[in-house]
Design an enzyme around this catalytic site. Structure first.
Site, PDB file in Angstrom:
ATOM      1  N   ASP A 143      24.521  53.269  30.799  1.00 22.06           N
ATOM      2  CA  ASP A 143      24.642  54.160  29.641  1.00 22.06           C
ATOM      3  C   ASP A 143      25.961  54.918  29.715  1.00 22.06           C
ATOM      4  O   ASP A 143      26.647  54.895  30.743  1.00 22.06           O
ATOM      5  CB  ASP A 143      23.460  55.138  29.584  1.00 22.06           C
ATOM      6  CG  ASP A 143      23.062  55.679  30.944  1.00 22.06           C
ATOM      7  OD1 ASP A 143      23.919  55.717  31.847  1.00 22.06           O
ATOM      8  OD2 ASP A 143      21.900  56.069  31.109  1.00 22.06           O
ATOM      9  N   ASN A 199      11.397  63.388  33.210  1.00 21.62           N
ATOM     10  CA  ASN A 199      10.450  63.059  32.144  1.00 21.62           C
ATOM     11  C   ASN A 199      10.197  61.552  32.061  1.00 21.62           C
ATOM     12  O   ASN A 199       9.643  61.070  31.084  1.00 21.62           O
ATOM     13  CB  ASN A 199      10.941  63.602  30.799  1.00 21.62           C
ATOM     14  CG  ASN A 199      12.272  62.987  30.369  1.00 21.62           C
ATOM     15  OD1 ASN A 199      12.776  62.063  31.014  1.00 21.62           O
ATOM     16  ND2 ASN A 199      12.837  63.483  29.285  1.00 21.62           N
ATOM     17  N   HIS A 251      12.463  59.129  31.942  1.00 20.12           N
ATOM     18  CA  HIS A 251      13.442  58.275  31.256  1.00 20.12           C
ATOM     19  C   HIS A 251      14.135  57.350  32.238  1.00 20.12           C
ATOM     20  O   HIS A 251      14.336  57.695  33.405  1.00 20.12           O
ATOM     21  CB  HIS A 251      14.455  59.093  30.427  1.00 20.12           C
ATOM     22  CG  HIS A 251      15.447  59.898  31.225  1.00 20.12           C
ATOM     23  ND1 HIS A 251      15.607  61.254  31.070  1.00 20.12           N
ATOM     24  CD2 HIS A 251      16.355  59.538  32.168  1.00 20.12           C
ATOM     25  CE1 HIS A 251      16.568  61.687  31.868  1.00 20.12           C
ATOM     26  NE2 HIS A 251      17.029  60.665  32.552  1.00 20.12           N
ATOM     27  N   GLU A 257      14.709  58.134  26.271  1.00 17.38           N
ATOM     28  CA  GLU A 257      13.848  59.294  26.425  1.00 17.38           C
ATOM     29  C   GLU A 257      12.417  58.950  25.994  1.00 17.38           C
ATOM     30  O   GLU A 257      12.191  57.929  25.327  1.00 17.38           O
ATOM     31  CB  GLU A 257      14.400  60.441  25.565  1.00 17.38           C
ATOM     32  CG  GLU A 257      15.781  60.929  25.998  1.00 17.38           C
ATOM     33  CD  GLU A 257      15.748  61.837  27.240  1.00 17.38           C
ATOM     34  OE1 GLU A 257      14.851  61.683  28.088  1.00 17.38           O
ATOM     35  OE2 GLU A 257      16.635  62.699  27.341  1.00 17.38           O
TER      36      GLU A 257
HETATM   37  C1  F6R Z   1      22.187  57.618  34.558  1.00 17.36           C
HETATM   38  C2  F6R Z   1      20.897  57.385  33.926  1.00 17.36           C
HETATM   39  C3  F6R Z   1      19.759  58.328  34.075  1.00 17.36           C
HETATM   40  C4  F6R Z   1      19.601  58.891  35.488  1.00 17.36           C
HETATM   41  C5  F6R Z   1      18.469  59.906  35.508  1.00 17.36           C
HETATM   42  C6  F6R Z   1      18.298  60.539  36.876  1.00 17.36           C
HETATM   43  O1  F6R Z   1      23.058  56.545  34.296  1.00 17.36           O
HETATM   44  O2  F6R Z   1      20.755  56.425  33.249  1.00 17.36           O
HETATM   45  O3  F6R Z   1      18.574  57.677  33.713  1.00 17.36           O
HETATM   46  O4  F6R Z   1      19.345  57.853  36.385  1.00 17.36           O
HETATM   47  O5  F6R Z   1      18.739  60.915  34.579  1.00 17.36           O
HETATM   48  O6  F6R Z   1      19.429  61.277  37.179  1.00 17.36           O
HETATM   49  P1  F6R Z   1      19.674  61.825  38.645  1.00 17.36           P
HETATM   50  O7  F6R Z   1      19.811  60.648  39.520  1.00 17.36           O
HETATM   51  O8  F6R Z   1      20.976  62.606  38.543  1.00 17.36           O
HETATM   52  O9  F6R Z   1      18.518  62.678  38.986  1.00 17.36           O
END
Ligand code: F6R
Length: 255
Positions: free
Chosen positions: A71, A140, A142, A147
Protein backbone atom coordinates in the site's frame (compact mmCIF):
# COMPACT_ATOMS: atom_id res chain seq x y z
CA UNK A 1 -8.66 -44.01 22.15
CA UNK A 2 -9.41 -40.31 22.27
CA UNK A 3 -10.60 -38.87 19.01
CA UNK A 4 -9.01 -35.53 18.17
CA UNK A 5 -11.32 -33.62 15.84
CA UNK A 6 -9.63 -32.49 12.66
CA UNK A 7 -9.90 -28.83 12.11
CA UNK A 8 -9.57 -27.57 8.54
CA UNK A 9 -8.09 -24.21 9.43
CA UNK A 10 -5.49 -25.69 11.73
CA UNK A 11 -4.33 -27.84 8.81
CA UNK A 12 -3.66 -24.78 6.73
CA UNK A 13 -2.70 -21.99 9.07
CA UNK A 14 0.61 -22.38 10.86
CA UNK A 15 0.88 -20.39 14.05
CA UNK A 16 4.42 -19.89 15.34
CA UNK A 17 5.15 -18.19 18.63
CA UNK A 18 8.53 -16.70 19.50
CA UNK A 19 9.78 -15.54 22.88
CA UNK A 20 10.40 -12.01 21.66
CA UNK A 21 10.41 -9.87 18.54
CA UNK A 22 13.94 -10.96 17.59
CA UNK A 23 12.93 -14.62 17.58
CA UNK A 24 9.87 -13.69 15.52
CA UNK A 25 12.01 -11.76 13.02
CA UNK A 26 14.55 -14.56 12.64
CA UNK A 27 11.82 -17.11 11.99
CA UNK A 28 10.00 -14.85 9.54
CA UNK A 29 13.19 -14.04 7.61
CA UNK A 30 14.13 -17.72 7.43
CA UNK A 31 10.70 -18.67 6.08
CA UNK A 32 10.77 -15.91 3.48
CA UNK A 33 14.25 -16.83 2.29
CA UNK A 34 13.40 -20.52 2.16
CA UNK A 35 10.66 -19.81 -0.38
CA UNK A 36 13.12 -18.06 -2.75
CA UNK A 37 10.53 -15.47 -3.88
CA UNK A 38 10.86 -13.88 -7.30
CA UNK A 39 8.14 -11.43 -6.33
CA UNK A 40 8.06 -10.40 -2.67
CA UNK A 41 5.08 -8.41 -1.35
CA UNK A 42 6.29 -6.01 1.30
CA UNK A 43 4.38 -4.39 4.15
CA UNK A 44 5.68 -1.35 5.99
CA UNK A 45 5.08 -0.12 9.55
CA UNK A 46 6.81 -1.46 12.65
CA UNK A 47 5.97 -5.16 12.42
CA UNK A 48 8.37 -6.21 9.63
CA UNK A 49 11.29 -3.88 10.46
CA UNK A 50 13.40 -6.47 12.33
CA UNK A 51 12.59 -9.09 9.72
CA UNK A 52 13.92 -6.78 7.00
CA UNK A 53 17.02 -6.15 9.09
CA UNK A 54 17.48 -9.89 9.36
CA UNK A 55 17.03 -10.38 5.60
CA UNK A 56 19.63 -7.69 4.97
CA UNK A 57 22.05 -9.22 7.46
CA UNK A 58 21.68 -12.71 6.00
CA UNK A 59 21.61 -11.47 2.35
CA UNK A 60 19.28 -14.36 1.79
CA UNK A 61 16.92 -12.94 -0.86
CA UNK A 62 17.47 -13.76 -4.54
CA UNK A 63 19.33 -10.87 -6.23
CA UNK A 64 16.68 -10.42 -8.91
CA UNK A 65 13.67 -10.30 -6.56
CA UNK A 66 10.97 -7.74 -7.36
CA UNK A 67 9.66 -5.90 -4.28
CA UNK A 68 5.97 -4.98 -4.51
CA UNK A 69 4.44 -2.70 -1.92
CA UNK A 70 1.24 -3.56 -0.19
CA UNK A 71 0.00 0.00 0.00
CA UNK A 72 0.99 3.65 -0.24
CA UNK A 73 -0.21 6.92 1.27
CA UNK A 74 -1.78 9.51 -1.01
CA UNK A 75 -0.87 13.17 -0.51
CA UNK A 76 2.72 13.04 0.74
CA UNK A 77 5.31 14.90 -1.35
CA UNK A 78 7.22 12.65 -3.77
CA UNK A 79 10.39 13.22 -1.72
CA UNK A 80 8.77 12.54 1.67
CA UNK A 81 10.75 9.86 3.50
CA UNK A 82 7.54 8.50 5.04
CA UNK A 83 6.26 7.38 1.69
CA UNK A 84 6.14 3.61 1.93
CA UNK A 85 8.16 3.20 -1.23
CA UNK A 86 10.94 5.32 0.33
CA UNK A 87 10.76 3.21 3.48
CA UNK A 88 11.22 -0.02 1.54
CA UNK A 89 14.10 1.45 -0.46
CA UNK A 90 15.76 2.50 2.79
CA UNK A 91 15.10 -0.68 4.79
CA UNK A 92 15.52 -3.33 2.12
CA UNK A 93 16.38 -2.36 -1.46
CA UNK A 94 19.31 -0.01 -0.81
CA UNK A 95 21.06 -2.12 1.84
CA UNK A 96 20.75 -5.15 -0.44
CA UNK A 97 21.89 -3.23 -3.53
CA UNK A 98 18.66 -3.90 -5.44
CA UNK A 99 18.01 -1.54 -8.37
CA UNK A 100 15.34 1.11 -7.99
CA UNK A 101 13.28 -0.37 -10.80
CA UNK A 102 12.83 -3.55 -8.77
CA UNK A 103 10.71 -1.66 -6.23
CA UNK A 104 7.07 -1.27 -7.25
CA UNK A 105 4.30 0.80 -5.70
CA UNK A 106 0.98 2.23 -6.85
CA UNK A 107 1.44 5.59 -8.60
CA UNK A 108 -0.12 7.79 -5.95
CA UNK A 109 0.86 10.96 -7.85
CA UNK A 110 -1.40 10.07 -10.77
CA UNK A 111 -4.39 12.33 -11.53
CA UNK A 112 -6.60 9.28 -11.82
CA UNK A 113 -5.99 7.16 -8.72
CA UNK A 114 -8.55 4.53 -9.66
CA UNK A 115 -6.68 3.95 -12.88
CA UNK A 116 -3.38 3.89 -10.99
CA UNK A 117 -4.84 1.21 -8.70
CA UNK A 118 -5.98 -0.83 -11.69
CA UNK A 119 -2.53 -0.51 -13.25
CA UNK A 120 -0.86 -1.71 -10.07
CA UNK A 121 -3.14 -4.74 -9.96
CA UNK A 122 -2.18 -5.44 -13.57
CA UNK A 123 1.51 -5.03 -12.77
CA UNK A 124 1.29 -7.65 -10.02
CA UNK A 125 -0.34 -9.93 -12.54
CA UNK A 126 2.27 -9.19 -15.24
CA UNK A 127 5.03 -10.01 -12.77
CA UNK A 128 3.45 -13.44 -12.36
CA UNK A 129 1.74 -12.78 -9.02
CA UNK A 130 3.19 -12.40 -5.55
CA UNK A 131 5.19 -15.41 -4.36
CA UNK A 132 5.49 -14.38 -0.73
CA UNK A 133 3.44 -11.60 0.88
CA UNK A 134 4.67 -10.20 4.17
CA UNK A 135 1.91 -8.68 6.28
CA UNK A 136 1.46 -6.81 9.52
CA UNK A 137 -1.99 -6.40 11.03
CA UNK A 138 -3.75 -3.35 12.42
CA UNK A 139 -5.31 -3.31 15.87
CA UNK A 140 -8.68 -3.35 14.15
CA UNK A 141 -7.69 -6.36 12.03
CA UNK A 142 -6.83 -4.44 8.86
CA UNK A 143 -4.35 -5.95 6.44
CA UNK A 144 -2.81 -3.69 3.86
CA UNK A 145 -5.03 -0.67 4.35
CA UNK A 146 -8.23 -2.66 4.02
CA UNK A 147 -10.17 -1.33 6.93
CA UNK A 148 -13.11 -3.17 8.58
CA UNK A 149 -16.01 -3.42 6.14
CA UNK A 150 -13.82 -3.73 3.01
CA UNK A 151 -15.15 -6.31 0.55
CA UNK A 152 -13.43 -9.65 0.61
CA UNK A 153 -13.51 -9.48 -3.20
CA UNK A 154 -11.63 -6.18 -3.36
CA UNK A 155 -8.68 -5.66 -5.68
CA UNK A 156 -6.16 -2.80 -5.50
CA UNK A 157 -8.19 0.33 -4.82
CA UNK A 158 -8.30 3.77 -3.28
CA UNK A 159 -9.12 3.53 0.42
CA UNK A 160 -9.58 5.76 3.44
CA UNK A 161 -7.98 5.20 6.81
CA UNK A 162 -10.17 4.82 9.86
CA UNK A 163 -9.56 7.27 12.67
CA UNK A 164 -8.05 4.55 14.88
CA UNK A 165 -5.49 3.70 12.18
CA UNK A 166 -4.57 7.35 11.71
CA UNK A 167 -4.10 7.67 15.47
CA UNK A 168 -1.86 4.56 15.48
CA UNK A 169 0.22 5.89 12.58
CA UNK A 170 0.52 9.41 13.99
CA UNK A 171 3.76 8.30 15.67
CA UNK A 172 5.47 8.63 12.29
CA UNK A 173 4.23 12.22 11.77
CA UNK A 174 4.52 15.59 13.52
CA UNK A 175 0.86 15.37 14.58
CA UNK A 176 -2.36 13.55 13.81
CA UNK A 177 -3.32 16.31 11.37
CA UNK A 178 -0.37 15.35 9.16
CA UNK A 179 -1.41 11.69 8.77
CA UNK A 180 -2.92 11.17 5.31
CA UNK A 181 -6.53 10.07 5.06
CA UNK A 182 -6.27 8.50 1.66
CA UNK A 183 -4.28 5.50 0.44
CA UNK A 184 -4.01 3.11 -2.45
CA UNK A 185 -3.92 -0.44 -1.17
CA UNK A 186 -3.87 -3.95 -2.53
CA UNK A 187 -7.35 -5.34 -1.94
CA UNK A 188 -8.26 -8.31 0.22
CA UNK A 189 -8.61 -10.57 -2.81
CA UNK A 190 -5.30 -9.31 -4.18
CA UNK A 191 -3.53 -10.14 -0.93
CA UNK A 192 -5.18 -13.54 -0.66
CA UNK A 193 -3.90 -14.28 -4.19
CA UNK A 194 -0.28 -14.44 -2.99
CA UNK A 195 1.12 -17.98 -3.08
CA UNK A 196 2.45 -17.76 0.42
CA UNK A 197 1.62 -15.33 3.22
CA UNK A 198 3.66 -14.58 6.32
CA UNK A 199 1.90 -12.38 8.85
CA UNK A 200 3.96 -10.87 11.65
CA UNK A 201 2.42 -9.54 14.86
CA UNK A 202 4.02 -8.55 18.12
CA UNK A 203 2.73 -6.82 21.23
CA UNK A 204 -0.46 -6.95 23.27
CA UNK A 205 -2.15 -4.30 21.12
CA UNK A 206 -2.46 -6.92 18.37
CA UNK A 207 -3.93 -9.65 20.57
CA UNK A 208 -7.58 -9.01 19.80
CA UNK A 209 -7.03 -8.90 16.04
CA UNK A 210 -4.85 -12.01 16.14
CA UNK A 211 -7.40 -13.89 18.22
CA UNK A 212 -10.04 -13.04 15.63
CA UNK A 213 -7.73 -14.32 12.88
CA UNK A 214 -6.59 -17.58 14.42
CA UNK A 215 -10.00 -18.49 15.82
CA UNK A 216 -11.61 -17.58 12.47
CA UNK A 217 -14.07 -15.09 13.88
CA UNK A 218 -16.50 -14.60 11.00
CA UNK A 219 -17.31 -10.95 10.68
CA UNK A 220 -17.07 -8.39 7.89
CA UNK A 221 -15.44 -6.26 10.56
CA UNK A 222 -12.38 -8.51 10.55
CA UNK A 223 -10.61 -7.83 7.24
CA UNK A 224 -8.01 -10.51 7.94
CA UNK A 225 -10.79 -13.10 7.55
CA UNK A 226 -9.92 -13.07 3.84
CA UNK A 227 -6.90 -15.17 4.84
CA UNK A 228 -8.87 -17.94 6.58
CA UNK A 229 -8.76 -20.37 3.70
CA UNK A 230 -5.38 -19.49 2.30
CA UNK A 231 -3.41 -22.65 1.47
CA UNK A 232 -0.08 -21.34 2.77
CA UNK A 233 -0.49 -18.91 5.64
CA UNK A 234 2.02 -18.64 8.46
CA UNK A 235 1.28 -16.39 11.39
CA UNK A 236 4.34 -15.52 13.47
CA UNK A 237 4.07 -13.56 16.68
CA UNK A 238 5.12 -13.24 20.27
CA UNK A 239 3.21 -14.38 23.36
CA UNK A 240 1.67 -10.96 23.85
CA UNK A 241 0.10 -10.98 20.40
CA UNK A 242 -0.79 -14.66 20.27
CA UNK A 243 -1.53 -15.63 23.85
CA UNK A 244 -4.95 -16.17 25.34
CA UNK A 245 -6.71 -18.90 23.37
CA UNK A 246 -5.73 -22.53 22.96
CA UNK A 247 -5.54 -22.95 19.20
CA UNK A 248 -2.69 -25.18 17.98
CA UNK A 249 0.64 -23.42 17.80
CA UNK A 250 4.32 -24.20 17.58
CA UNK A 251 6.74 -22.57 19.97
CA UNK A 252 9.88 -21.33 18.26
CA UNK A 253 13.05 -22.33 19.99
CA UNK A 254 14.95 -19.43 21.42
CA UNK A 255 18.36 -19.18 19.81
C1 F6R B 1 1.57 -1.31 6.16
C2 F6R B 1 0.26 -1.93 6.24
C3 F6R B 1 -0.49 -2.02 7.52
C4 F6R B 1 0.37 -2.37 8.73
C5 F6R B 1 -0.48 -2.35 9.99
C6 F6R B 1 0.34 -2.64 11.23
O1 F6R B 1 2.08 -1.42 4.85
O2 F6R B 1 -0.24 -2.36 5.26
O3 F6R B 1 -1.50 -2.99 7.39
O4 F6R B 1 0.95 -3.63 8.55
O5 F6R B 1 -1.07 -1.09 10.12
O6 F6R B 1 1.26 -1.63 11.42
P1 F6R B 1 2.44 -1.78 12.47
O7 F6R B 1 3.28 -2.89 12.00
O8 F6R B 1 3.17 -0.45 12.40
O9 F6R B 1 1.82 -2.03 13.78
Amino acid sequence: MRCVPRCAWADRMRVLVGVDENAVARAAAALIAERRPRVLGVATGSSPVLTYRQLVRARSLPGDVQLCLLDEYVGLAPTDSRRYRAVIVEQLADPLGFPDNHVHAPDVDADDLDLAAERYEQLLCDLGGVDVQILGIGRNGHIGFNEPGTSIESRTHVGFLHDATRVDNARFFASLDHVPHKVVTQGLATIAGARSIILIATGAAKNEAMTALVTRRQSPLVPARSLFDHPDLTVIGDHAALGGTNYPRTLLESV
